[in-house]
Design an enzyme around this catalytic site. Structure first.
Site, mmCIF file in Angstrom:
data_model
loop_
_atom_site.group_PDB
_atom_site.id
_atom_site.type_symbol
_atom_site.label_atom_id
_atom_site.label_comp_id
_atom_site.label_asym_id
_atom_site.label_seq_id
_atom_site.Cartn_x
_atom_site.Cartn_y
_atom_site.Cartn_z
ATOM 1 N N TYR A 183 -9.999 -10.449 -6.744
ATOM 2 C CA TYR A 183 -9.099 -10.576 -7.887
ATOM 3 C C TYR A 183 -9.327 -11.852 -8.697
ATOM 4 O O TYR A 183 -8.788 -11.999 -9.777
ATOM 5 C CB TYR A 183 -7.639 -10.548 -7.418
ATOM 6 N N ARG B 17 0.853 -1.191 0.000
ATOM 7 C CA ARG B 17 0.000 0.000 0.000
ATOM 8 C C ARG B 17 0.888 1.240 0.000
ATOM 9 O O ARG B 17 2.017 1.213 0.486
ATOM 10 C CB ARG B 17 -0.902 0.025 1.234
ATOM 11 N N HIS C 293 -3.765 -8.985 3.644
ATOM 12 C CA HIS C 293 -5.206 -8.982 3.898
ATOM 13 C C HIS C 293 -5.514 -9.858 5.107
ATOM 14 O O HIS C 293 -5.025 -10.987 5.207
ATOM 15 C CB HIS C 293 -5.977 -9.531 2.696
ATOM 16 N N ARG D 256 -0.998 -2.066 -6.962
ATOM 17 C CA ARG D 256 -1.277 -3.168 -6.023
ATOM 18 C C ARG D 256 -2.263 -4.152 -6.650
ATOM 19 O O ARG D 256 -2.090 -5.373 -6.548
ATOM 20 C CB ARG D 256 -1.832 -2.573 -4.727
ATOM 21 N N LYS E 286 -1.251 -2.466 8.264
ATOM 22 C CA LYS E 286 -2.337 -1.908 9.061
ATOM 23 C C LYS E 286 -2.379 -2.566 10.435
ATOM 24 O O LYS E 286 -2.101 -3.749 10.570
ATOM 25 C CB LYS E 286 -3.680 -2.146 8.350
ATOM 26 N N HIS F 204 -2.777 2.314 -5.742
ATOM 27 C CA HIS F 204 -3.515 1.072 -5.513
ATOM 28 C C HIS F 204 -3.708 0.286 -6.801
ATOM 29 O O HIS F 204 -3.910 -0.929 -6.772
ATOM 30 C CB HIS F 204 -4.866 1.382 -4.868
#
Length: 299
Positions: A277, A145, A268, A245, A169, A242
């Protein structure tokens, strides 16, 4: 005396270690809700389910997307949970609000031939050109990210293993490998271009990517760099970090990578986040089937 909102934002920052972007979204959502209460002549203590229904109906009237409404509900639910914990309110009126079913937009990605153009526009004889080349190679080569990219520091790179330590994150770290193209671009930039940029500012910053003045590169700076690269390549496509990404994940799956591995590489928490995806891989699977199965096509 601090307002309820300020107390909550402090809680998010200190206890939850929320990112600047998360804080920005929460702050904006709370400001909007406070404006709504003021327009209705209500206080935070008078919020009950009928009031919340009026607020939500205004959101749909304003034609916000389901994704945006879901985010606002989640923000306000967390806010009232905090207020309830601090015994400021007696109940959480958002507790039983059902989140609208989210849309599943198809991720926007680059085709490989489009990316090849971007890898040829940087002037590798200049510090900024070397930085830009290292930047796009790392973004596409690792799928990080933009918020993770700007936080990356020199010690986070291991050139003996070609891996990067990514601070994700929620303070969740992960190791992501990168290939020879990224390794070469990064080494050139660190050994040459970065030293020249760092000499412009007398500090001991270990941030990997620096701006033209020698300070840490920001997320907005990265977006502007990518936009300029697209213009130099004379491409008529939209670009944002993004999208690189998305391209990273899509290309891995198209070449046979398993979903769990891609999930781990992207950082994730849930597999469902990675499953957006898989639709791209369906085209590839169909082509494989049509070209390989003896009863798929007339020969």
């Amino acid at each position: 005396m601090q307002s309820y909102k300020e107390l909550f934002m402090e809680y998010l920052q200190i206890e939850k270690n929320a990112s600047p972007l998360t804080l920005k979204h929460y702050g904006r959502d709370l400001d909007e809700f406070e404006s709504f209460l003021k327009s209705e002549g209500l206080t935070i203590h008078e919020c009950e389910y009928p009031v919340i229904r009026i607020f939500l109906s205004r959101q749909y009237e304003a034609q916000y997307s389901r994704r945006t409404v879901s985010r606002k509900i989640s923000s306000l639910r967390s806010y009232f949970r905090f207020l309830e914990r601090e015994e400021i309110v007696g109940q959480n009126p958002f507790l039983n609000v059902v989140l609208p079913k989210k849309e599943s937009p198809i991720p926007n990605f680059f085709y490989e031939e489009e990316l090849e153009k971007l890898f040829t526009v940087s002037d590798l004889h200049t510090p900024l050109g070397q930085r830009n080349q290292a930047l796009i190679e790392l973004l596409y080569g690792t799928g990080v990210r933009v918020s993770e990219c700007v936080k990356m520091e020199l010690p986070d790179l291991d050139f003996s293993l070609n891996t990067a330590l990514v601070h994700g994150k929620g303070s969740k770290d992960r190791y992501v490998p990168y290939g020879q193209f990224a390794a070469k671009a990064l080494q050139t930039y660190i050994n040459d271009g970065r030293k020249q940029l760092a000499s412009k500012k007398d500090d001991s910053s270990k941030r990997l990517f620096l701006n033209a003045k020698g300070g840490p590169l920001t997320a907005d700076g990265i977006r502007l760099i990518l936009k300029n690269m697209v213009e130099k390549a004379a491409m008529t496509v939209d670009i944002h970090p993004h999208k690189l990404r998305h391209s990273f994940a899509t290309h891995l799956l198209n070449e046979g990578a398993d979903l769990r591995s891609v999930q781990e590489l992207l950082g994730h928490e849930r597999l469902s986040s990675t499953q957006i995806y898989t639709h791209v891989s369906k085209d590839r699977l169909k082509n494989v089937y049509m070209n390989s199965h003896p009863r798929a096509n007339k020969r």
